[in-house]
Design a protein around this motif. Structure first.
Motif, short mmCIF file in Angstrom:
data_model
loop_
_atom_site.label_atom_id
_atom_site.label_comp_id
_atom_site.label_asym_id
_atom_site.label_seq_id
_atom_site.Cartn_x
_atom_site.Cartn_y
_atom_site.Cartn_z
N ALA A 1 0.84 -1.19 0.00
CA ALA A 1 0.00 0.00 0.00
C ALA A 1 0.88 1.25 0.00
O ALA A 1 1.92 1.30 0.65
N GLY A 2 0.44 2.26 -0.77
CA GLY A 2 1.18 3.51 -0.83
C GLY A 2 1.25 4.09 -2.21
O GLY A 2 0.55 3.65 -3.13
N VAL A 3 2.13 5.07 -2.38
CA VAL A 3 2.28 5.81 -3.63
C VAL A 3 3.61 5.45 -4.28
O VAL A 3 4.62 5.31 -3.60
N TYR A 4 3.59 5.33 -5.62
CA TYR A 4 4.80 5.06 -6.38
C TYR A 4 4.85 5.98 -7.59
O TYR A 4 3.87 6.10 -8.33
N ASN A 5 6.00 6.63 -7.81
CA ASN A 5 6.24 7.35 -9.05
C ASN A 5 6.63 6.33 -10.12
O ASN A 5 7.64 5.63 -9.97
N VAL A 6 5.85 6.27 -11.19
CA VAL A 6 6.16 5.35 -12.29
C VAL A 6 6.62 6.21 -13.47
O VAL A 6 5.83 6.68 -14.29
N VAL A 7 7.93 6.45 -13.49
CA VAL A 7 8.55 7.34 -14.47
C VAL A 7 9.87 6.73 -14.90
O VAL A 7 10.36 5.77 -14.30
N ASP A 8 10.47 7.28 -15.96
CA ASP A 8 11.76 6.75 -16.39
C ASP A 8 12.89 7.35 -15.56
O ASP A 8 12.67 8.04 -14.57
N ASP A 9 14.13 7.07 -15.98
CA ASP A 9 15.30 7.42 -15.17
C ASP A 9 15.78 8.85 -15.35
O ASP A 9 16.69 9.28 -14.64
N GLU A 10 15.21 9.61 -16.31
CA GLU A 10 15.79 10.91 -16.64
C GLU A 10 14.74 12.02 -16.67
O GLU A 10 14.26 12.39 -17.76
N PRO A 11 14.40 12.60 -15.52
CA PRO A 11 13.61 13.83 -15.56
C PRO A 11 14.41 14.89 -16.32
O PRO A 11 15.63 14.95 -16.20
N TRP B 1 13.68 8.79 -21.93
CA TRP B 1 12.87 9.26 -23.04
C TRP B 1 13.71 9.41 -24.31
O TRP B 1 13.17 9.36 -25.42
N ARG B 2 15.03 9.56 -24.20
CA ARG B 2 15.88 9.68 -25.38
C ARG B 2 15.76 8.44 -26.26
O ARG B 2 15.61 8.53 -27.48
N ASP B 3 15.83 7.27 -25.62
CA ASP B 3 15.66 6.02 -26.36
C ASP B 3 14.25 5.91 -26.92
O ASP B 3 14.04 5.54 -28.07
N GLY B 4 13.29 6.26 -26.08
CA GLY B 4 11.90 6.14 -26.50
C GLY B 4 11.53 7.08 -27.63
O GLY B 4 10.78 6.72 -28.54
N PHE B 5 12.07 8.30 -27.60
CA PHE B 5 11.75 9.25 -28.65
C PHE B 5 12.36 8.82 -29.98
O PHE B 5 11.77 9.04 -31.04
N ARG B 6 13.56 8.23 -29.93
CA ARG B 6 14.13 7.70 -31.18
C ARG B 6 13.23 6.61 -31.77
O ARG B 6 12.99 6.58 -32.98
N GLU B 7 12.73 5.76 -30.91
CA GLU B 7 11.82 4.71 -31.35
C GLU B 7 10.53 5.31 -31.90
O GLU B 7 10.02 4.87 -32.94
#
Length: 321
Positions: free
Chosen positions: A229-239, A302-308
């Motif tokens: 139970a609780g809160v989790y940030n589900v984000v990638d490694d590079e804000p 997001w760098r990898d993801g944006f290339r994709e």
């Protein structure tokens, strides 16, 4: 486990349902549209038709599925209008307030053991460090024009975390990109960047966190199966600041660099909400989700993801030509 996914035909649902099925779970997919039952069956789910804003329909749907876990992914986002942000999110805000209440009530009636709900990273208070953890203040000072939306997000979080009869889990997702999202091939935000209608406002110092929709689904499966139970940030490694990620996205899409406009002009173009998101937003750390959910995003940045994304957009454009 028997899992009910509310909002099962949205961008997240289309990623999440097949993953749960492959993991051996019995999935019931809730949709308000009779016409989407075939889609749900194709994804491997048992279709359940109910309007999330009708408490009686929700109660019947949850009673019929009798799930061990309820996953709340209800959204209904219209065309994005940064000048009238709350108006664009009006229906989603109802789903996050009334819809959440209906789902929680129905889940309690059948003894659901775990309730997992969608939230969004952009509610962190815009003070102090550029990157926030789950313990930092959230949603207490929303930007002008975003009060109702942030208030609805807070309602989801507060209601789910206060439900002592179940394990309430809140996932603060980063900005989605990938298939069936507005930042996917042919998506609304993607096209705005390609047409240079998504400028860098002011210094572009607002920090954004992103997550590929597939990675977000993987984290959600982890939360369903073994999250506490609780809160989790589900984000990638590079804000990253807007001034950093937006030119990279444009380049990945083969577009010209984004225009840069002063903050005053940004207010005229994108309103106060859009200007604040461009210049003051805080990002999020995924350290807790990595550690406690035993989850690692496939698209680490997001760098990898944006290339994709750029490669997919060019492929689709070529196929359509």
């Amino acid at each position: 486990m028997r899992v009910l996914v509310a909002g099962a035909t949205g961008a997240m649902g289309r990623q999440l349902v097949p993953r749960l099925v492959r993991a051996g779970h019995e999935v019931h997919g809730m949709t308000r549209s009779e016409s989407k039952q075939a889609l749900l069956r194709g994804l491997g789910a048992v279709p359940v038709v109910a309007d999330a804003l009708d408490p009686d329909q929700v109660a019947r749907a949850v009673a019929e599925a009798h799930p061990e876990v309820v996953v709340h992914q209800l959204t209904s986002i219209g065309p994005m209008d940064m000048r009238h942000f709350d108006r664009a999110f009006a229906q989603t805000n109802r789903l996050r307030t009334e819809g959440t209440d209906h789902l929680l009530s129905a889940a309690r009636a059948v003894g659901v053991g775990r309730f997992v709900a969608q939230s969004f990273f952009a509610g962190y208070d815009r003070v102090g460090d550029a990157v926030k953890s789950e313990d930092d203040p959230f949603g207490t000072e929303p930007p002008a024009g975003m009060e109702q939306t942030v208030g609805a997000i807070r309602h989801v979080e507060d209601s789910v975390l206060a439900a002592s009869w179940t394990q309430g889990i809140v996932l603060r997702y980063g900005g989605f990109y990938g298939p069936n999202t507005s930042l996917g091939a042919g998506g609304e935000q993607t096209e705005a960047v390609r047409r240079r209608k998504f400028p860098v406002v002011g210094d572009g110092g607002g920090v954004w966190s992103f997550i590929h929709i597939a990675d977000a689904a993987d984290a959600t499966v982890a939360a369903i199966e073994h999250g506490a139970a609780g809160v989790y940030n589900v984000v990638d490694d590079e804000p990253a600041t807007v001034a950093t990620w937006l030119p990279v996205l444009a380049d990945s899409l083969g577009a010209k660099p984004p225009m840069r406009v002063p903050r005053l002009v940004g207010r005229l173009l994108a309103g106060e909400t859009g200007t604040v998101m461009m210049t003051e937003l805080r990002g999020a750390s995924n350290a807790k989700a990595r550690r406690e959910l035993d989850w690692t995003p496939t698209h680490a940045t997001w760098r990898d993801g944006f290339r994709e994304l750029g490669a997919q957009a060019r492929a689709e454009s070529g196929a359509a030509a």
